[in-house]
Design an enzyme around this catalytic site. Structure first.
Site, PDB file in Angstrom:
ATOM      1  N   SER A 165     -85.194  83.413  68.317  1.00 27.13           N
ATOM      2  CA  SER A 165     -85.056  83.531  67.072  1.00 27.13           C
ATOM      3  C   SER A 165     -83.571  83.957  66.633  1.00 27.13           C
ATOM      4  O   SER A 165     -83.144  84.445  67.661  1.00 27.13           O
ATOM      5  CB  SER A 165     -86.113  84.120  66.541  1.00 27.13           C
ATOM      6  OG  SER A 165     -85.935  84.963  65.081  1.00 27.13           O
TER       7      SER A 165
ATOM      8  N   TYR B  97     -91.633  91.846  66.206  1.00 28.26           N
ATOM      9  CA  TYR B  97     -90.743  90.246  66.202  1.00 28.26           C
ATOM     10  C   TYR B  97     -89.275  90.511  67.356  1.00 28.26           C
ATOM     11  O   TYR B  97     -88.830  89.326  67.655  1.00 28.26           O
ATOM     12  CB  TYR B  97     -90.489  89.738  65.241  1.00 28.26           C
ATOM     13  CG  TYR B  97     -90.083  87.864  65.217  1.00 28.26           C
ATOM     14  CD1 TYR B  97     -91.096  86.975  65.806  1.00 28.26           C
ATOM     15  CD2 TYR B  97     -89.199  87.483  65.253  1.00 28.26           C
ATOM     16  CE1 TYR B  97     -91.223  85.842  66.226  1.00 28.26           C
ATOM     17  CE2 TYR B  97     -88.994  86.563  64.999  1.00 28.26           C
ATOM     18  CZ  TYR B  97     -90.151  85.493  65.035  1.00 28.26           C
ATOM     19  OH  TYR B  97     -89.963  84.285  65.737  1.00 28.26           O
TER      20      TYR B  97
END
Ligand SMILES: NC(=O)c1ccc[n+]([C@@H]2O[C@H](COP(=O)([O-])OP(=O)(O)OC[C@H]3O[C@@H](n4cnc5c(N)ncnc54)[C@H](O)[C@@H]3O)[C@@H](O)[C@H]2O)c1
Length: 254
Positions: A143, A166
């Site tokens: 990401s 994350y």
């Protein structure tokens, strides 16, 4: 680009996973749509078949080594080969996504175990199979939050945040990619990653307008916008690329 290649996609029933599976099929490959949600995986595979392509659905929890081994054996039995795996699943711990001050140690560890640990386990098990056949390809979905610091101003006044778990997971995926690329570089195995920007998925208008202002031509992207990069990494067009991370974010991280 992927004529006859059999590619296992984890989390293949999700937003990005379904799009990747469709893209593989359209390039002549055979996507194996794996997911903990087998009903949805069957649906995705069925839709691909209804468009005239080949696809197959299998239940797989990426945190279960024996299931991963069974998928490899089952796919080889069915198709006679397994060429690549896309690590794309998105497991979330029970309390995933709380503000950093509220994240308990066990919450942090749970999400890392499920997501980064699952990506490790899939890579480990497939790498063993790929080395034995001296041919294989791993594509990891990271990401922009694995390569850049969060921009918290995007989330002010919204119910969203960018979870600390994350950031750690997706940065971990980047170096897991380099580790596997280096470890297996003489074994016919490549390992690369894609770092996608945000995907349009019902976010609030205030978030979208702030996010889009940080980008170039489009802003939040559609799930289909990443597929060309994934199929490129799966194909021989990237034959001599390994250990690389390709960012697809319409300039967000510049
Ligand atoms: N959505 C975004 O904006 C965005 C942006 C950048 C990167 N990504 C990454 O793209 C990937 C896919 O994200 P998405 O938005 O499509 O998510 P999604 O939630 O739509 O899909 C994820 C899929 O993973 C499956 N899954 C969950 N736990 C699993 C497990 N233990 N084993 C196997 N499957 C499991 C779910 O059932 C679901 O079908 C993730 O790695 C995510 O981090 C997403």
């Amino acid at each position: 680009m992927l004529e006859g290649q059999v590619v296992v996609v984890t989390g293949g029933a999700g937003l990005l996973g379904a799009s990747i599976c469709n893209g593989i099929a359209r390039e002549g490959g055979i996507p194996v749509v794996t997911d903990v949600d087998i009903d949805r995986a069957e649906q995705v595979a069925g839709e691909i078949r209804a468009s005239g392509f080949t696809a197959h659905a299998v239940a797989l929890d990426i945190t279960k080594g024996t299931q991963i081994d069974q998928v490899i054996v089952g796919v080889r039995d069915r198709f006679g080969r397994v060429d690549a795996v896309v690590n794309n699943a998105y497991p979330r711990g029970r309390n995933f996504g709380r503000p950093v001050e509220d994240v308990e140690y066990k919450d942090f560890c749970e999400s890392l175990s499920l997501h980064l640990g699952g990506y490790f386990l899939v890579s480990q098990r497939f790498a063993v199979a790929f080395r034995s056949q001296r041919h294989g390809n791993i594509v990891n979905i990271s990401s922009i939050y694995g390569i850049a610091a969060p921009r918290f101003e995007l989330y002010e006044g919204t119910s969203m945040t960018m979870p600390v778990e994350y950031a750690a997971i997706k940065a971990g995926v980047v170096n897991l990619t380099r580790y596997f690329a280096q470890y297996y570089r003489r074994d016919g195995l490549r390992c690369n990653a894609v770092a996608p920007g945000g995907i349009r998925d019902g976010q609030s208008e205030v978030f979208i307008s702030r996010y889009d202002a940080m980008c170039g031509n489009k802003g939040l992207l559609d799930a289909t916008d990443f597929v060309g990069t994934v199929t490129f990494l799966l194909s021989d067009a990237s034959k001599y690329m390994t250990g690389q991370v390709l960012t697809v974010d319409d300039g967000w991280s510049l």
